[in-house]
Design a protein around this motif. Structure first.
Motif, PDB file in Angstrom:
ATOM      1  N   GLN A  25     -12.387  10.519  -6.630  1.00 52.47           N
ATOM      2  CA  GLN A  25     -13.550   9.684  -6.001  1.00 52.47           C
ATOM      3  C   GLN A  25     -14.880  10.047  -5.580  1.00 52.47           C
ATOM      4  N   GLU A  26     -14.794  11.494  -5.476  1.00 53.87           N
ATOM      5  CA  GLU A  26     -16.440  12.644  -5.050  1.00 53.87           C
ATOM      6  C   GLU A  26     -16.878  12.489  -6.866  1.00 53.87           C
ATOM      7  N   GLU A  27     -15.732  12.655  -7.253  1.00 51.27           N
ATOM      8  CA  GLU A  27     -16.735  12.825  -8.653  1.00 51.27           C
ATOM      9  C   GLU A  27     -17.457  12.098  -9.160  1.00 51.27           C
ATOM     10  N   GLN A  28     -16.936  11.531  -9.472  1.00 51.72           N
ATOM     11  CA  GLN A  28     -17.176   9.808  -9.859  1.00 51.72           C
ATOM     12  C   GLN A  28     -18.395   9.214  -9.155  1.00 51.72           C
ATOM     13  N   ASP A  29     -18.603   9.244  -7.286  1.00 51.51           N
ATOM     14  CA  ASP A  29     -19.191   9.179  -6.535  1.00 51.51           C
ATOM     15  C   ASP A  29     -20.774  10.272  -7.161  1.00 51.51           C
ATOM     16  N   ARG A  30     -20.277  11.245  -7.165  1.00 54.41           N
ATOM     17  CA  ARG A  30     -21.636  12.816  -8.349  1.00 54.41           C
ATOM     18  C   ARG A  30     -22.198  11.469  -9.399  1.00 54.41           C
ATOM     19  N   LEU A  65       0.637  -0.953  -0.208  1.00 49.68           N
ATOM     20  CA  LEU A  65      -0.199  -0.157  -0.023  1.00 49.68           C
ATOM     21  C   LEU A  65       0.861   0.964   0.136  1.00 49.68           C
ATOM     22  N   GLU A  66       1.945   1.780   0.499  1.00 56.42           N
ATOM     23  CA  GLU A  66       2.585   2.421   1.138  1.00 56.42           C
ATOM     24  C   GLU A  66       3.508   2.351  -0.628  1.00 56.42           C
ATOM     25  N   GLU A  67       3.499   1.493  -0.928  1.00 60.50           N
ATOM     26  CA  GLU A  67       4.443   1.813  -2.399  1.00 60.50           C
ATOM     27  C   GLU A  67       3.616   2.784  -4.009  1.00 60.50           C
ATOM     28  N   ARG A  68       1.982   1.938  -3.370  1.00 60.62           N
ATOM     29  CA  ARG A  68       1.016   2.346  -4.038  1.00 60.62           C
ATOM     30  C   ARG A  68       1.128   3.856  -3.564  1.00 60.62           C
ATOM     31  N   VAL A  69       1.119   4.042  -2.636  1.00 60.43           N
ATOM     32  CA  VAL A  69       0.559   5.458  -2.679  1.00 60.43           C
ATOM     33  C   VAL A  69       1.866   6.751  -2.849  1.00 60.43           C
ATOM     34  N   TRP A  70       3.444   5.766  -3.103  1.00 58.57           N
ATOM     35  CA  TRP A  70       4.676   6.855  -3.572  1.00 58.57           C
ATOM     36  C   TRP A  70       4.064   6.411  -5.027  1.00 58.57           C
ATOM     37  N   ARG A  71       3.376   5.813  -5.941  1.00 57.53           N
ATOM     38  CA  ARG A  71       3.645   5.787  -7.118  1.00 57.53           C
ATOM     39  C   ARG A  71       2.243   6.481  -7.707  1.00 57.53           C
ATOM     40  N   GLN A  72       1.298   6.681  -6.811  1.00 61.15           N
ATOM     41  CA  GLN A  72      -0.062   7.587  -7.098  1.00 61.15           C
ATOM     42  C   GLN A  72       0.610   9.283  -6.839  1.00 61.15           C
ATOM     43  N   ILE A  73       1.459   9.148  -5.835  1.00 60.25           N
ATOM     44  CA  ILE A  73       1.754  10.421  -5.472  1.00 60.25           C
ATOM     45  C   ILE A  73       3.136  10.892  -7.222  1.00 60.25           C
ATOM     46  N   ARG A  74       4.005  10.230  -7.325  1.00 60.72           N
ATOM     47  CA  ARG A  74       4.791  10.048  -8.206  1.00 60.72           C
ATOM     48  C   ARG A  74       3.963  10.611  -9.407  1.00 60.72           C
ATOM     49  N   ALA A  75       2.867   9.981  -9.939  1.00 61.87           N
ATOM     50  CA  ALA A  75       2.023  10.113 -10.585  1.00 61.87           C
ATOM     51  C   ALA A  75       1.584  11.432 -11.448  1.00 61.87           C
ATOM     52  N   ILE A  76       0.947  11.918  -9.976  1.00 61.96           N
ATOM     53  CA  ILE A  76       0.434  12.887 -10.619  1.00 61.96           C
ATOM     54  C   ILE A  76       1.242  14.368  -9.993  1.00 61.96           C
ATOM     55  N   GLY A  77       2.554  13.939  -9.713  1.00 56.66           N
ATOM     56  CA  GLY A  77       3.298  15.370  -9.565  1.00 56.66           C
ATOM     57  C   GLY A  77       3.186  16.049  -8.273  1.00 56.66           C
ATOM     58  N   ALA A  78       2.617  15.140  -7.764  1.00 53.32           N
ATOM     59  CA  ALA A  78       2.040  15.614  -5.688  1.00 53.32           C
ATOM     60  C   ALA A  78       3.137  15.738  -4.676  1.00 53.32           C
ATOM     61  N   SER A  88       3.399  16.043  -1.984  1.00 52.44           N
ATOM     62  CA  SER A  88       2.952  15.552  -0.843  1.00 52.44           C
ATOM     63  C   SER A  88       2.054  14.658  -0.717  1.00 52.44           C
ATOM     64  N   ALA A  89       1.895  13.721  -0.211  1.00 51.28           N
ATOM     65  CA  ALA A  89       0.912  12.625   0.476  1.00 51.28           C
ATOM     66  C   ALA A  89      -0.254  13.289   0.657  1.00 51.28           C
ATOM     67  N   GLU A  90      -0.555  14.120   1.258  1.00 53.17           N
ATOM     68  CA  GLU A  90      -1.369  14.869   1.988  1.00 53.17           C
ATOM     69  C   GLU A  90      -2.146  15.865   0.407  1.00 53.17           C
ATOM     70  N   GLU A  91      -1.534  15.889  -0.390  1.00 52.14           N
ATOM     71  CA  GLU A  91      -1.703  16.868  -1.822  1.00 52.14           C
ATOM     72  C   GLU A  91      -2.859  15.298  -2.846  1.00 52.14           C
ATOM     73  N   ALA A  92      -1.493  14.579  -2.887  1.00 53.05           N
ATOM     74  CA  ALA A  92      -1.758  13.098  -3.237  1.00 53.05           C
ATOM     75  C   ALA A  92      -3.383  12.927  -2.780  1.00 53.05           C
ATOM     76  N   LEU A  93      -3.533  12.662  -1.579  1.00 49.91           N
ATOM     77  CA  LEU A  93      -4.774  11.952  -0.682  1.00 49.91           C
ATOM     78  C   LEU A  93      -6.239  13.258  -1.143  1.00 49.91           C
ATOM     79  N   LEU A  94      -5.658  14.510  -1.618  1.00 57.28           N
ATOM     80  CA  LEU A  94      -6.780  14.919  -1.805  1.00 57.28           C
ATOM     81  C   LEU A  94      -7.709  14.926  -3.417  1.00 57.28           C
ATOM     82  N   HIS A  95      -6.296  14.917  -3.839  1.00 58.54           N
ATOM     83  CA  HIS A  95      -6.599  14.530  -5.421  1.00 58.54           C
ATOM     84  C   HIS A  95      -7.263  13.312  -5.705  1.00 58.54           C
ATOM     85  N   LEU A  96      -6.856  12.014  -4.761  1.00 60.03           N
ATOM     86  CA  LEU A  96      -7.572  11.307  -4.974  1.00 60.03           C
ATOM     87  C   LEU A  96      -8.873  10.775  -4.419  1.00 60.03           C
ATOM     88  N   LEU A  97      -9.319  11.718  -3.723  1.00 58.26           N
ATOM     89  CA  LEU A  97     -10.584  12.124  -2.798  1.00 58.26           C
ATOM     90  C   LEU A  97     -11.003  12.725  -3.677  1.00 58.26           C
TER      91      LEU A  97
END
Length: 85
Positions: free
Chosen positions: A37-42, A10-23, A25-34
């Protein structure tokens, strides 16, 4: 809030996401993911009836034998992707 990740995969997935979106920080990546997800849910909530109608129509087509065989499916999907939008 502090979040600890104890699963190395899971930690590697988080780091991969951080790199993929150019975040930055982890906080910025988490914000992007949320936000994503919220857009998809809507979208799912707003279009639930249309989505369910398409699923019902597809099931009805399969029941009538109008489906695409698994042997033809990859070629069919490639044809759809190649069509201009």
């Amino acid at each position: 809030m502090n979040i600890e990740i104890h699963d190395p995969a899971l930690e590697e997935r988080v780091w991969r996401q951080i790199r993929a979106i150019g975040a930055a920080s982890a906080e910025e990546a988490l914000l992007h993911l949320l936000e994503t997800q919220e857009e998809q849910d809507r979208w799912l909530l707003d279009d639930r009836e249309a989505i369910n109608a398409k699923i019902r129509r597809g099931i009805e087509q399969l029941d009538r034998g109008e489906g695409i065989s698994e042997y033809r499916l990859d070629a069919y999907l490639a044809e759809l992707k190649a069509r201009p939008a």
